[in-house]
Write a protein that holds these residues in place. Sequence first.
Motif, PDB file in Angstrom:
ATOM      1  N   GLN A 117       0.867  -1.180   0.000  1.00  0.00           N
ATOM      2  CA  GLN A 117       0.000   0.000   0.000  1.00  0.00           C
ATOM      3  C   GLN A 117       0.907   1.233   0.000  1.00  0.00           C
ATOM      4  OE1 GLN A 117      -1.469   2.800   1.153  1.00  0.00           O
ATOM      5  NE2 GLN A 117      -3.226   2.459  -0.199  1.00  0.00           N
ATOM      6  N   PRO A 118       1.035   1.925  -1.152  1.00  0.00           N
ATOM      7  CA  PRO A 118       2.018   3.013  -1.281  1.00  0.00           C
ATOM      8  C   PRO A 118       1.887   4.123  -0.239  1.00  0.00           C
ATOM      9  CG  PRO A 118       1.186   2.398  -3.436  1.00  0.00           C
ATOM     10  CD  PRO A 118       0.368   1.644  -2.434  1.00  0.00           C
ATOM     11  N   TYR A 119       0.659   4.471   0.165  1.00  0.00           N
ATOM     12  CA  TYR A 119       0.507   5.555   1.140  1.00  0.00           C
ATOM     13  C   TYR A 119       1.089   5.147   2.489  1.00  0.00           C
ATOM     14  CZ  TYR A 119      -1.719   9.110   4.078  1.00  0.00           C
ATOM     15  OH  TYR A 119      -1.963  10.132   4.970  1.00  0.00           O
ATOM     16  N   ILE A 120       0.795   3.941   2.931  1.00  0.00           N
ATOM     17  CA  ILE A 120       1.336   3.470   4.203  1.00  0.00           C
ATOM     18  C   ILE A 120       2.864   3.336   4.103  1.00  0.00           C
ATOM     19  CG2 ILE A 120       1.240   1.677   5.956  1.00  0.00           C
ATOM     20  CD1 ILE A 120      -1.372   3.223   5.594  1.00  0.00           C
ATOM     21  N   SER A 121       3.333   2.867   2.955  1.00  0.00           N
ATOM     22  CA  SER A 121       4.782   2.755   2.747  1.00  0.00           C
ATOM     23  C   SER A 121       5.445   4.126   2.784  1.00  0.00           C
ATOM     24  CB  SER A 121       5.072   2.072   1.408  1.00  0.00           C
ATOM     25  OG  SER A 121       4.502   0.785   1.359  1.00  0.00           O
ATOM     26  N   TYR A 122       4.803   5.121   2.190  1.00  0.00           N
ATOM     27  CA  TYR A 122       5.326   6.490   2.214  1.00  0.00           C
ATOM     28  C   TYR A 122       5.392   7.021   3.647  1.00  0.00           C
ATOM     29  CZ  TYR A 122       4.469  11.503   2.592  1.00  0.00           C
ATOM     30  OH  TYR A 122       4.492  12.805   3.002  1.00  0.00           O
TER      31      TYR A 122
END
Length: 572
Positions: free
Chosen positions: A337-342
């Motif tokens: 999940q890119p947002y959580i990774s960011y």
Amino acid sequence: MSSSSKIDQVGSHETIISIDDMRITSVLSGQHEKILIDHAVDNDEAVILALGYKQEFKREFSLFTTFGVSFSVLGLLPSIASTLWYSLAYSGNAGLTWGYMIGMVGVMGVACSMAEISSAFPTSGGLYYATAMLAPPKYKTFLSWVVGWSNYFVQVTGAPSVAYGGASMILACKQIMDSNYVWQDWHCYLMTVCLTFFAAIIASLPTKWIAWINTGSTILNLTFLFISWIIILAGNNRTDQGLSKFNSNNVAWAIDNLTEWPDGISILMSFMAVIWTMSGFDSPFHLAEECSNAQIATPRAIVLTASVGGILGFVFQLAMAYTIVDVEDAVNADLGQPYISYLAQILDTPSVLCLASFAIILAFSMTFSCMIAASRVLFSYSRDNCFPLSKYWVQVNKHTLTPVNAVWLNWFIGCLLCLLMFGGVAIDAIFSVGAIGSFISFTIPTLLRITYARSFFKPGPWNLGKYTYLSGGLATAFTTLMIPILCFPQYRGADNTPDLMNWTVLVYWGSMFLACAWYFIYAHKIYHGPKSNLDKESIITDENEEKQVIEAVVSKGGKIQYGASEVSEEKV
């Protein structure tokens, strides 16, 4: 029914609506007909009656509460979180910054053109009804069918796509808290179904309750977005990693092309994020029959949603572009999940979980808001036999006065759509279907408005005036450009393997092919475009009949209204 029987039923206060005098193009206009109603009506009811429909909902939405629903459907924080992959994986930070700005110019053209149309046709049928009124008679049935189904694809994929994004964030948080946990597709599926189930319960509530809930949801949207923005800017730990507090302008605005297409194409592909994020601005159109002062409030809510959402979305994404550490790592991290990774790149674990929880809560509120809009679309289209078994989906629950059957049919279809996640990246198609479906349904009536219908279109009280053709031309050009772009895969040639291809071509165009095939095979026999659901007894077709009705009312000491304006005995 005869004239005498009508006179016998006359009460103390009757309303006669002259359709041709109301400056409204409808399924009844041009026939010199008038509508007899056995009670006084306000302007909103007069307009919907002139459009050919009974007033079946309570008008308990105001401009603010209508904006609340559409802003909840917009769901900036969960939308940005759910579609961050499209921004970053196609063009990197440029997709968050100047790419987003360019995309918003086109989106605002679409929103303004739609707002003008909504003021002229304030019915929950929305663009579908408008298409039938603006198209050449020979093609209006088929074009309204295409617009109706295309818009329905947008609505029915909205809730499951948002719930899928919320479920992905929940499982990513679980993975952060438990490094031994590995989430499976069936975990995500059950979580998504659970979220949509409880959202469907809320979407089945009475209109007044829904208005209250969405007012609170709007406040939460703005509050959580602002808090997240502050924490990202002020609370990031980039300096602890030996980095500057913020990225330089060269980094924040730079193209990081992760596709196999030229930079220009990669920027256009990143518009998928802004198009999907902003697609909820049409929700006020579908709530027009539940909104007071609909001809003004509906278009204002559309423009307000698009403009406020666009500005706030851009400001929030600027903060992300100036703080992200590694674009490729955010896209390809094991969390999925890119947002959580960011967030994990720039914040400690408690802060990541806090901001993620904000996005998850708003994803749930966005899910039931999407279900509300989708149910109104299914209800309005079913009035005209646009769907199989329409008689069931057109029913309004006698307790809640909302289309509960439509809510739960959409929920069931959403559960089936979510099975795509067992096909890997095929689940991404429900996002792109929402984008391409909305653009097709938006483009056709807008194009008709500035071409074929330019000579007879009757604008509502909210209109663009001399800017109509500028806005319509911009909207049409933008959507025409983006429709094929939205079908592009990230990779091409031998690298475009089945697990990496863009399945929009199959999911949207395949579904539209089936809908069109059904139309030509059978549905054209029972579907003839929007039709009035008014009782035949309420239609006055003869001037003598009208005169007798008026004389009967006045002789009994009653009053007559024309439209929403009272008429005295002397005028009669």
